[in-house]
Scaffold this motif. Structure first.
Motif, PDB file in Angstrom:
ATOM      1  N   LEU A  54     -57.356 -24.611  36.508  1.00 59.90           N
ATOM      2  CA  LEU A  54     -57.129 -25.105  35.163  1.00 59.90           C
ATOM      3  C   LEU A  54     -56.031 -24.283  34.519  1.00 59.90           C
ATOM      4  CD1 LEU A  54     -58.536 -23.212  32.714  1.00 59.90           C
ATOM      5  CD2 LEU A  54     -60.580 -24.162  33.710  1.00 59.90           C
ATOM      6  N   VAL A  55     -55.238 -24.954  33.676  1.00 58.78           N
ATOM      7  CA  VAL A  55     -54.159 -24.319  32.936  1.00 58.78           C
ATOM      8  C   VAL A  55     -54.284 -24.779  31.496  1.00 58.78           C
ATOM      9  CG1 VAL A  55     -51.661 -24.069  32.679  1.00 58.78           C
ATOM     10  CG2 VAL A  55     -52.650 -24.315  34.964  1.00 58.78           C
ATOM     11  N   ALA A  56     -54.273 -23.818  30.572  1.00 57.47           N
ATOM     12  CA  ALA A  56     -54.405 -24.135  29.155  1.00 57.47           C
ATOM     13  C   ALA A  56     -53.420 -23.309  28.349  1.00 57.47           C
ATOM     14  CB  ALA A  56     -55.826 -23.846  28.676  1.00 57.47           C
ATOM     15  N   GLU A  57     -53.048 -23.847  27.205  1.00 61.36           N
ATOM     16  CA  GLU A  57     -52.230 -23.075  26.274  1.00 61.36           C
ATOM     17  C   GLU A  57     -53.175 -22.458  25.262  1.00 61.36           C
ATOM     18  OE1 GLU A  57     -48.289 -23.501  23.445  1.00 61.36           O
ATOM     19  OE2 GLU A  57     -48.993 -25.225  24.582  1.00 61.36           O
ATOM     20  N   LEU A  58     -53.356 -21.158  25.370  1.00 58.43           N
ATOM     21  CA  LEU A  58     -54.264 -20.423  24.499  1.00 58.43           C
ATOM     22  C   LEU A  58     -53.502 -19.290  23.830  1.00 58.43           C
ATOM     23  CD1 LEU A  58     -57.274 -20.192  26.985  1.00 58.43           C
ATOM     24  CD2 LEU A  58     -56.981 -21.826  25.108  1.00 58.43           C
ATOM     25  N   ASP A  59     -53.635 -19.176  22.535  1.00 64.37           N
ATOM     26  CA  ASP A  59     -52.919 -18.150  21.767  1.00 64.37           C
ATOM     27  C   ASP A  59     -51.419 -18.194  22.048  1.00 64.37           C
ATOM     28  OD1 ASP A  59     -55.337 -17.245  20.685  1.00 64.37           O
ATOM     29  OD2 ASP A  59     -55.679 -15.915  22.391  1.00 64.37           O
ATOM     30  N   ASP A  60     -50.867 -19.406  22.069  1.00 57.50           N
ATOM     31  CA  ASP A  60     -49.428 -19.645  22.251  1.00 57.50           C
ATOM     32  C   ASP A  60     -48.876 -19.165  23.590  1.00 57.50           C
ATOM     33  OD1 ASP A  60     -49.230 -20.872  19.753  1.00 57.50           O
ATOM     34  OD2 ASP A  60     -48.978 -18.941  18.747  1.00 57.50           O
ATOM     35  N   ARG A  61     -49.718 -19.073  24.614  1.00 57.09           N
ATOM     36  CA  ARG A  61     -49.217 -18.766  25.957  1.00 57.09           C
ATOM     37  C   ARG A  61     -50.015 -19.555  26.977  1.00 57.09           C
ATOM     38  NH1 ARG A  61     -51.454 -14.363  29.303  1.00 57.09           N
ATOM     39  NH2 ARG A  61     -53.510 -13.926  28.499  1.00 57.09           N
ATOM     40  N   LEU A  62     -49.355 -19.893  28.077  1.00 53.36           N
ATOM     41  CA  LEU A  62     -50.022 -20.622  29.154  1.00 53.36           C
ATOM     42  C   LEU A  62     -50.842 -19.651  29.984  1.00 53.36           C
ATOM     43  CD1 LEU A  62     -47.378 -23.119  30.563  1.00 53.36           C
ATOM     44  CD2 LEU A  62     -49.449 -23.638  29.296  1.00 53.36           C
ATOM     45  N   VAL A  63     -52.072 -20.043  30.269  1.00 50.18           N
ATOM     46  CA  VAL A  63     -52.966 -19.239  31.097  1.00 50.18           C
ATOM     47  C   VAL A  63     -53.562 -20.152  32.155  1.00 50.18           C
ATOM     48  CG1 VAL A  63     -55.021 -17.787  31.138  1.00 50.18           C
ATOM     49  CG2 VAL A  63     -53.545 -17.765  29.126  1.00 50.18           C
ATOM     50  N   GLY A  64     -53.413 -19.757  33.405  1.00 52.60           N
ATOM     51  CA  GLY A  64     -53.988 -20.503  34.516  1.00 52.60           C
ATOM     52  C   GLY A  64     -55.114 -19.706  35.150  1.00 52.60           C
ATOM     53  N   VAL A  65     -56.166 -20.403  35.546  1.00 50.85           N
ATOM     54  CA  VAL A  65     -57.328 -19.762  36.168  1.00 50.85           C
ATOM     55  C   VAL A  65     -57.668 -20.511  37.454  1.00 50.85           C
ATOM     56  CG1 VAL A  65     -59.755 -19.160  35.889  1.00 50.85           C
ATOM     57  CG2 VAL A  65     -58.222 -19.011  33.930  1.00 50.85           C
ATOM     58  N   GLN A  66     -57.780 -19.750  38.524  1.00 45.63           N
ATOM     59  CA  GLN A  66     -58.204 -20.282  39.821  1.00 45.63           C
ATOM     60  C   GLN A  66     -59.731 -20.225  39.866  1.00 45.63           C
ATOM     61  OE1 GLN A  66     -56.397 -19.109  43.844  1.00 45.63           O
ATOM     62  NE2 GLN A  66     -58.084 -17.690  43.573  1.00 45.63           N
ATOM     63  N   LEU A  67     -60.357 -21.304  40.322  1.00 51.35           N
ATOM     64  CA  LEU A  67     -61.814 -21.409  40.358  1.00 51.35           C
ATOM     65  C   LEU A  67     -62.286 -21.761  41.759  1.00 51.35           C
ATOM     66  CD1 LEU A  67     -61.954 -23.693  37.232  1.00 51.35           C
ATOM     67  CD2 LEU A  67     -62.744 -21.334  37.252  1.00 51.35           C
ATOM     68  N   ARG A  68     -63.517 -21.399  42.035  1.00 50.44           N
ATOM     69  CA  ARG A  68     -64.170 -21.812  43.282  1.00 50.44           C
ATOM     70  C   ARG A  68     -65.495 -22.456  42.909  1.00 50.44           C
ATOM     71  NH1 ARG A  68     -61.660 -20.938  48.230  1.00 50.44           N
ATOM     72  NH2 ARG A  68     -60.207 -19.257  48.029  1.00 50.44           N
ATOM     73  N   THR A  69     -65.864 -23.449  43.688  1.00 50.05           N
ATOM     74  CA  THR A  69     -67.142 -24.117  43.482  1.00 50.05           C
ATOM     75  C   THR A  69     -67.778 -24.370  44.833  1.00 50.05           C
ATOM     76  OG1 THR A  69     -68.242 -25.969  42.403  1.00 50.05           O
ATOM     77  CG2 THR A  69     -66.158 -26.437  43.479  1.00 50.05           C
ATOM     78  N   SER A  70     -69.030 -24.685  44.816  1.00 53.36           N
ATOM     79  CA  SER A  70     -69.734 -24.981  46.048  1.00 53.36           C
ATOM     80  C   SER A  70     -70.064 -26.458  46.087  1.00 53.36           C
ATOM     81  CB  SER A  70     -71.031 -24.166  46.113  1.00 53.36           C
ATOM     82  OG  SER A  70     -71.820 -24.593  47.183  1.00 53.36           O
ATOM     83  N   SER A  71     -69.895 -27.067  47.229  1.00 53.49           N
ATOM     84  CA  SER A  71     -70.282 -28.471  47.366  1.00 53.49           C
ATOM     85  C   SER A  71     -71.791 -28.600  47.500  1.00 53.49           C
ATOM     86  CB  SER A  71     -69.582 -29.096  48.571  1.00 53.49           C
ATOM     87  OG  SER A  71     -69.926 -28.393  49.745  1.00 53.49           O
ATOM     88  N   LEU A 151     -61.864 -26.222  22.950  1.00 56.59           N
ATOM     89  CA  LEU A 151     -60.866 -25.161  23.119  1.00 56.59           C
ATOM     90  C   LEU A 151     -61.476 -23.774  22.909  1.00 56.59           C
ATOM     91  CD1 LEU A 151     -57.776 -26.820  21.423  1.00 56.59           C
ATOM     92  CD2 LEU A 151     -58.071 -26.275  23.846  1.00 56.59           C
ATOM     93  N   THR A 152     -62.384 -23.657  21.956  1.00 51.67           N
ATOM     94  CA  THR A 152     -63.049 -22.373  21.705  1.00 51.67           C
ATOM     95  C   THR A 152     -63.891 -21.966  22.908  1.00 51.67           C
ATOM     96  OG1 THR A 152     -63.080 -22.779  19.321  1.00 51.67           O
ATOM     97  CG2 THR A 152     -64.666 -21.163  20.174  1.00 51.67           C
ATOM     98  N   ASN A 153     -64.635 -22.912  23.476  1.00 52.45           N
ATOM     99  CA  ASN A 153     -65.465 -22.625  24.648  1.00 52.45           C
ATOM    100  C   ASN A 153     -64.597 -22.244  25.847  1.00 52.45           C
ATOM    101  OD1 ASN A 153     -67.719 -23.229  23.118  1.00 52.45           O
ATOM    102  ND2 ASN A 153     -67.951 -25.285  23.938  1.00 52.45           N
ATOM    103  N   LEU A 154     -63.511 -22.966  26.046  1.00 51.31           N
ATOM    104  CA  LEU A 154     -62.598 -22.660  27.149  1.00 51.31           C
ATOM    105  C   LEU A 154     -61.950 -21.293  26.946  1.00 51.31           C
ATOM    106  CD1 LEU A 154     -61.219 -23.592  29.761  1.00 51.31           C
ATOM    107  CD2 LEU A 154     -59.424 -24.579  28.330  1.00 51.31           C
ATOM    108  N   SER A 155     -61.530 -21.019  25.735  1.00 52.94           N
ATOM    109  CA  SER A 155     -60.901 -19.738  25.415  1.00 52.94           C
ATOM    110  C   SER A 155     -61.861 -18.576  25.665  1.00 52.94           C
ATOM    111  CB  SER A 155     -60.434 -19.744  23.966  1.00 52.94           C
ATOM    112  OG  SER A 155     -59.780 -18.546  23.651  1.00 52.94           O
ATOM    113  N   ALA A 156     -63.131 -18.753  25.326  1.00 56.69           N
ATOM    114  CA  ALA A 156     -64.124 -17.708  25.561  1.00 56.69           C
ATOM    115  C   ALA A 156     -64.291 -17.443  27.060  1.00 56.69           C
ATOM    116  CB  ALA A 156     -65.459 -18.103  24.939  1.00 56.69           C
ATOM    117  N   PHE A 157     -64.282 -18.503  27.865  1.00 62.63           N
ATOM    118  CA  PHE A 157     -64.380 -18.311  29.326  1.00 62.63           C
ATOM    119  C   PHE A 157     -63.150 -17.594  29.854  1.00 62.63           C
ATOM    120  CE2 PHE A 157     -63.334 -19.971  33.596  1.00 62.63           C
ATOM    121  CZ  PHE A 157     -64.320 -19.292  34.290  1.00 62.63           C
ATOM    122  N   VAL A 158     -61.967 -18.038  29.443  1.00 62.71           N
ATOM    123  CA  VAL A 158     -60.732 -17.395  29.907  1.00 62.71           C
ATOM    124  C   VAL A 158     -60.715 -15.918  29.503  1.00 62.71           C
ATOM    125  CG1 VAL A 158     -58.218 -17.389  29.686  1.00 62.71           C
ATOM    126  CG2 VAL A 158     -59.436 -19.539  30.057  1.00 62.71           C
TER     127      VAL A 158
END
Length: 163
Positions: A54-71, A151-158
């Motif tokens: 996921l990539v989001a613009e948070l606090d006027d900058r782009l932040v990307g996060v790599q995630l892993r999940t299990s099937s 956006l607040t929830n996503l920002s807290a995770f990031v």
């Protein structure tokens, strides 16, 4: 969200190496995405279904996060709620884990969040994608307030990833 280029996406990641960012599979349909309706860009890697980004613009900058999940969680039959957009799904929410940024991540520390498996939270919030009967709880919040909550929830995770 403004339309992003492949280069902008690759340079935004905070919890992977430059080599990993260079090798990741970025969606080929970037120009066809509904950018005006997205709060963040999220996708699953078609070559490795256990990887998501996921990539989001948070606090006027782009932040990307790599995630892993299990099937392994795909058999889930009870309803679960996304921690980002507060949409409930039957089998459509996954625990996604992100390595922490920096030295903590190199030491194996990670953090997780329950999120829509298809990372389409923005579309669920706006009613542009349907998760089925009972997926959106009746709320008195306006659309703008729901988007802000997402956006607040996503920002807290990031923030936990980058802390």
């Amino acid at each position: 969200m403004k339309q992003l280029s492949e280069r902008e996406i690759r340079t935004a990641f905070v919890n992977c190496t430059k080599g990993e960012a260079k090798r990741m599979h970025v969606p080929k349909d970037l120009e066809d995405r509904p950018w005006d309706d997205l709060d963040f860009l999220g996708w699953r890697d078609p070559q490795a279904p256990d990887r998501a980004y996921l990539v989001a613009e948070l606090d006027d900058r782009l932040v990307g996060v790599q995630l892993r999940t299990s099937s392994a969680g795909s058999w889930q039959t009870r309803r679960s709620m996304c921690s980002v957009c507060v949409t409930t799904h039957t089998g459509g929410v996954s625990l996604m884990v992100a390595p922490k940024a920096g030295k903590a991540g190199q030491q194996g520390n990670s953090t997780g969040i329950y999120v829509c498996s298809d990372l389409a939270c923005s579309l669920y919030v706006r009613g542009l994608k349907d998760a089925g009967v009972g997926s959106r709880l009746h709320e008195s919040l306006t659309l703008e307030e729901k988007v802000q909550r997402t956006l607040t929830n996503l920002s807290a995770f990031v923030a936990t990833v980058t802390a």
